[in-house]
Scaffold this active site. Sequence first.
Site, PDB file in Angstrom:
ATOM      1  N   LYS A  59       0.817  -1.215   0.000  1.00  0.00           N
ATOM      2  CA  LYS A  59       0.000   0.000   0.000  1.00  0.00           C
ATOM      3  C   LYS A  59       0.858   1.277   0.000  1.00  0.00           C
ATOM      4  CE  LYS A  59      -3.944  -2.164  -0.074  1.00  0.00           C
ATOM      5  NZ  LYS A  59      -3.556  -3.572  -0.222  1.00  0.00           N
TER       6      LYS A  59
HETATM    7  C1  LIG Z   1     -10.058  -2.618  -1.775  1.00  0.00           C
HETATM    8  C2  LIG Z   1      -9.468  -3.324  -0.584  1.00  0.00           C
HETATM    9  N1  LIG Z   1     -10.133  -3.299   0.571  1.00  0.00           N
HETATM   10  C3  LIG Z   1      -9.634  -3.898   1.684  1.00  0.00           C
HETATM   11  C4  LIG Z   1      -8.439  -4.558   1.668  1.00  0.00           C
HETATM   12  C5  LIG Z   1      -7.935  -5.233   2.909  1.00  0.00           C
HETATM   13  O1  LIG Z   1      -6.776  -4.651   3.411  1.00  0.00           O
HETATM   14  P1  LIG Z   1      -5.952  -5.412   4.557  1.00  0.00           P
HETATM   15  O2  LIG Z   1      -5.048  -6.397   3.886  1.00  0.00           O
HETATM   16  O3  LIG Z   1      -5.186  -4.338   5.264  1.00  0.00           O
HETATM   17  O4  LIG Z   1      -6.940  -6.057   5.446  1.00  0.00           O
HETATM   18  C6  LIG Z   1      -7.705  -4.620   0.479  1.00  0.00           C
HETATM   19  C7  LIG Z   1      -6.414  -5.326   0.427  1.00  0.00           C
HETATM   20  O5  LIG Z   1      -5.693  -5.327  -0.499  1.00  0.00           O
HETATM   21  C8  LIG Z   1      -8.226  -3.985  -0.675  1.00  0.00           C
HETATM   22  O6  LIG Z   1      -7.568  -4.033  -1.838  1.00  0.00           O
END
Ligand SMILES: Cc1ncc(COP(=O)(O)O)c(C=O)c1O
Length: 402
Positions: free
Chosen positions: A200
């Site tokens: 990210k």
């Molecule tokens: C659009 C979206 N929402 C939520 C998430 C979840 O993030 P995390 O891995 O921090 O839980 C991701 C992960 O890539 C994502 O691409």
Amino acid sequence: MNAKHIDLPAIEGGKPVREDFLPFFRPSIDEADIRSVTDTLQSGWLTVGPKTQLFEERLKQYLGVRNVVAVSSCSAAMFLALKAMGIGPGDEVLTSALTFASTVHAIIHTGATPVLADIETETFGPSPQDLASRSSARTRACIPVHFGGQACRIDEIQDMAESRNLLLLEDAAHGFGAICNGRKIGTIGDATAFSFYATKNLTSAEGGCLATDSDDIARKLKILSYHGMSYGSWDRYSRRGSWYYDIESAGYKFNVSDVLSSLGLSQLQKIDHLLTRRREVAERFSQLLSSSPYFELPRVRSGNTHTWHLFVVLLKSESLAIDRDRFVEALAAENIGCSVHFIPVYKHTFFAPYRKADMQFPLCESYFSRCVSLPIFPGMSDEDVDDVVEAMNRIAVHYTRL
Ligand SMILES: Cc1ncc(COP(=O)(O)O)c(C=O)c1O
């Protein structure tokens, strides 16, 4: 070897554009990051504590929001935010069909029902009109997704949510640093969830946070994230703390550690540089590919500051006799890593039952059949970008329909 042979794509037996593999993503970790983590490892306090508190403070300042609660992931932040908002069985929650599974899991784990909307083609966020037409008397909340690092049509979605009295929880996993008409993402809806996963814009290896102006949501979320305890471990074990705690609710173990927060802190110090380099890479791609008859380039909606978490091109199927899957394979043969974001939610076995018979997703379908996410990360050099473009052009010219 004659010139024609040199230009053959590697997948057809030619020599790859690159000798070494260019990954889809490589984290940007420097000495300051390593020092920050090492300091915490030597500090005597590893789990949630002073570094996490400082990280939350700095995130609040950066975003310009009243509360930030750091948790173990964006997925955890979204799930806990829905719980803190009182969403549960019998409720419906609107979201985009073009998102990662965890947006939908967050809804399902509360006992509520996800209702998916098609995308619009400027930002690839959910269509405000489709969200509105799929809301019902049972709809309580909406989770718009800021896809790829650009704000979705959040102004229109906010109006839609307000007119229907829906809670607005934004999935800004990709959108740290994004701005819409002067408003930073994180300051618009009732709450916004960010991801600090390795790929990210800002990373703490794993992690996430919820930003909200609501003291009530923040307090509930904090308690839910740590066993339902009214005092966190830092409060109890620091010199000023006490052994006593009370359990207020059926909580979870979704807190973050100071080791990870210290990486987040040092990354936050250079976030402007990280975002600038992403933008430069995106600009170089746009400039080199702008006149190509084979690729549709990402667009930036007027008033948006894009953070370029992803750079997605769409293959122009009328110009190319190669489909998306084969194109991705052909790039891999050239030693270029790329990806696909996302397989639309309703195509997964588990989510298929949530697609009602009359629900169509024509824009998502067209997008998914043609989308390729090119490598983009702050450590990419101009030469890396040029290699990607050379490989794309070589494949496109070989498989041209023009
Ligand atoms: C659009 C979206 N929402 C939520 C998430 C979840 O993030 P995390 O891995 O921090 O839980 C991701 C992960 O890539 C994502 O691409």
